[in-house]
Enzyme design. Structure first.
Site, short mmCIF file in Angstrom:
data_model
loop_
_atom_site.label_atom_id
_atom_site.label_comp_id
_atom_site.label_asym_id
_atom_site.label_seq_id
_atom_site.Cartn_x
_atom_site.Cartn_y
_atom_site.Cartn_z
N CYS A 66 0.82 -1.21 0.00
CA CYS A 66 0.00 0.00 0.00
C CYS A 66 0.86 1.26 0.00
O CYS A 66 1.67 1.47 0.90
CB CYS A 66 -0.94 0.00 1.21
N ARG A 69 -0.09 4.54 2.98
CA ARG A 69 -0.01 4.25 4.41
C ARG A 69 0.26 5.45 5.32
O ARG A 69 0.20 5.31 6.54
CB ARG A 69 1.06 3.18 4.66
N TRP A 237 -9.32 5.65 -0.22
CA TRP A 237 -9.82 6.26 -1.46
C TRP A 237 -8.93 5.76 -2.59
O TRP A 237 -7.90 5.15 -2.35
CB TRP A 237 -9.78 7.80 -1.37
N GLU A 242 -5.25 3.17 -10.38
CA GLU A 242 -5.93 1.88 -10.14
C GLU A 242 -7.09 1.71 -11.12
O GLU A 242 -7.37 0.62 -11.60
CB GLU A 242 -6.47 1.81 -8.71
N1 ARG Z 1 -6.93 -1.86 -6.91
C1 ARG Z 1 -8.25 -2.09 -6.41
C2 ARG Z 1 -9.27 -1.54 -7.39
O1 ARG Z 1 -8.90 -0.97 -8.36
C3 ARG Z 1 -8.45 -1.48 -5.03
C4 ARG Z 1 -7.40 -1.79 -4.00
C5 ARG Z 1 -7.42 -0.87 -2.80
N2 ARG Z 1 -7.15 0.49 -3.20
C6 ARG Z 1 -7.15 1.55 -2.40
N3 ARG Z 1 -6.94 2.72 -2.91
N4 ARG Z 1 -7.35 1.44 -1.09
O2 ARG Z 1 -10.46 -1.62 -7.22
#
Ligand code: ARG
Length: 362
Positions: A66, A69, A237, A242
């Site tokens: 992560c 953090r 968030w 991602e």
């Molecule tokens: N990578 C995942 C997604 O695209 C989420 C993982 C957790 N991500 C976060 N920003 N807490 O759905």
């Protein structure tokens, strides 16, 4: 009953660190006596709320993959260890969704359900995330999110039927012990979504893309001091990449780069036109722009990397060893623009932590 030394040793290790960090050093001895007795009588022990709360925060702090953090200590912890029916569990999940979404001003939150008794007697949320889109195999290829095909089939077996759009929100499947799965549909007012547009290209809207506001991971096991919580969904968030560089871009997810590149008028026949790279940048820009426009918390990867540098520094000042997984910490676009790319990280797993069900150490 034979005394469970393993669990006591793990408890001891956790309690000592936890109580030191919370400035409760004087209470360690008494608390360890109490835990010892509870293990002797029942084979296990229960955390106090304070231990649970701080343990969950430590688990986030120790999450090697992560990049976010820095904010570990601001986690809100909901103690739902009393929830005892599928319905109560689902209601708690709905409250979590509402509280964490907070109309877009996302609050990092975890809801912790009762601890596992053993491999079978535990609460099992079948979904990977509490909110995710369905995926259907059709004769023309996959409709929706290919990552959800299996779960979508399970939901259909349990009587659910989606609308058949690329963005159908899946229901939640909850199973207590081995009582069989129970299915619950979200109230749509609890699920915030963001429609995607581009700051410069008006045609982008015509692609009719959207994504949900909050990632709620629901399939990881929270492990604190020898105790396992199989149901402990949490959220932060999004970092823009991602969505823009993975969920919507991966060939085995929504695979949108060719469509975006075409609309950009790029030459898809030539790798060296860099159509993939150029489409990625515009798609990621659209994600960040749209979330900001809708007032939904999101972080770009450059800012996230800077925040991670702060975290590294804080950990150093606190005298703690930093652990991390380089291959996950680097962002999937422009990794070499961040300091993370040039560092080495020790990928040792420290407890408390979150585990995937298969790699859980018990
Ligand atoms: N990578 C995942 C997604 O695209 C989420 C993982 C957790 N991500 C976060 N920003 N807490 O759905």
């Amino acid at each position: 009953m034979e005394f469970n030394h393993t669990i006591f040793e793990k408890a001891k290790e956790f309690i000592i660190i936890c109580y030191h960090e919370l400035n409760l050093i004087d209470l360690i001895e008494t608390r360890l006596d109490e835990i010892y007795k509870e293990i002797k009588v029942s084979g296990s022990y229960h955390h106090t709320f304070e231990e649970l709360e701080y343990g969950a925060k430590m688990a986030w702090r120790n999450s090697n993959r992560c990049i976010g953090r820095l904010f570990w200590n601001s986690l809100t912890v909901f103690d739902q260890r009393e929830a005892n029916s599928e319905k109560e569990i689902f209601n708690a999940l709905s409250s979590h969704l509402k509280f964490a979404t907070n109309n877009g001003k996302i609050r990092p939150t975890i809801t912790i359900f009762r601890q596992d008794l053993d491999e079978v007697n535990r609460i099992h949320i079948w979904n990977h995330q509490l909110v995710r889109y369905a995926g259907y195999e059709t004769e023309f290829g996959v409709l929706g999110d290919p990552a959800s095909i299996q779960l979508t089939k399970k939901c259909e077996e349990l009587g659910w039927k989606g609308k058949g759009t690329p963005f159908d929100i899946l229901p939640v499947i909850i199973e207590i012990d081995s009582n069989g799965p129970k299915l619950f549909e979200h109230s749509l007012e609890n699920v915030l979504e963001v429609e995607l547009e581009h700051p410069d290209y008006t045609w982008f809207k015509e692609l009719q893309l959207k994504w949900y506001a909050v990632p709620f991971i629901s399939d990881m096991v929270l492990s604190i001091g020898g105790i396992k919580y199989s149901a402990a969904p949490f959220n932060g968030w999004y970092m823009g990449t991602e969505i823009g560089a993975r969920n919507l871009a991966d060939v085995n997810r929504y695979n949108l780069l060719p469509r975006v590149a075409e609309r950009l008028g790029l030459n898809l026949q030539s790798n060296s036109s860099l159509w993939k790279d150029r489409a990625l940048v515009e798609l990621n820009l659209a994600v960040l722009h749209s979330y900001k426009l809708s007032g939904v918390s999101i972080v770009d990867h450059h800012t996230a990397a800077q925040q991670f540098a702060h975290f590294e520094n804080n950990e150093k000042n606190a005298g703690r060893k930093l652990t991390g997984d380089w291959s996950w910490l680097i962002p999937p676009i422009s990794p070499a623009t961040t300091h993370i790319f040039y560092n080495n990280y020790d990928n040792t797993r420290v407890n408390p932590n979150f585990y995937h069900k298969k790699t859980s150490p018990f």
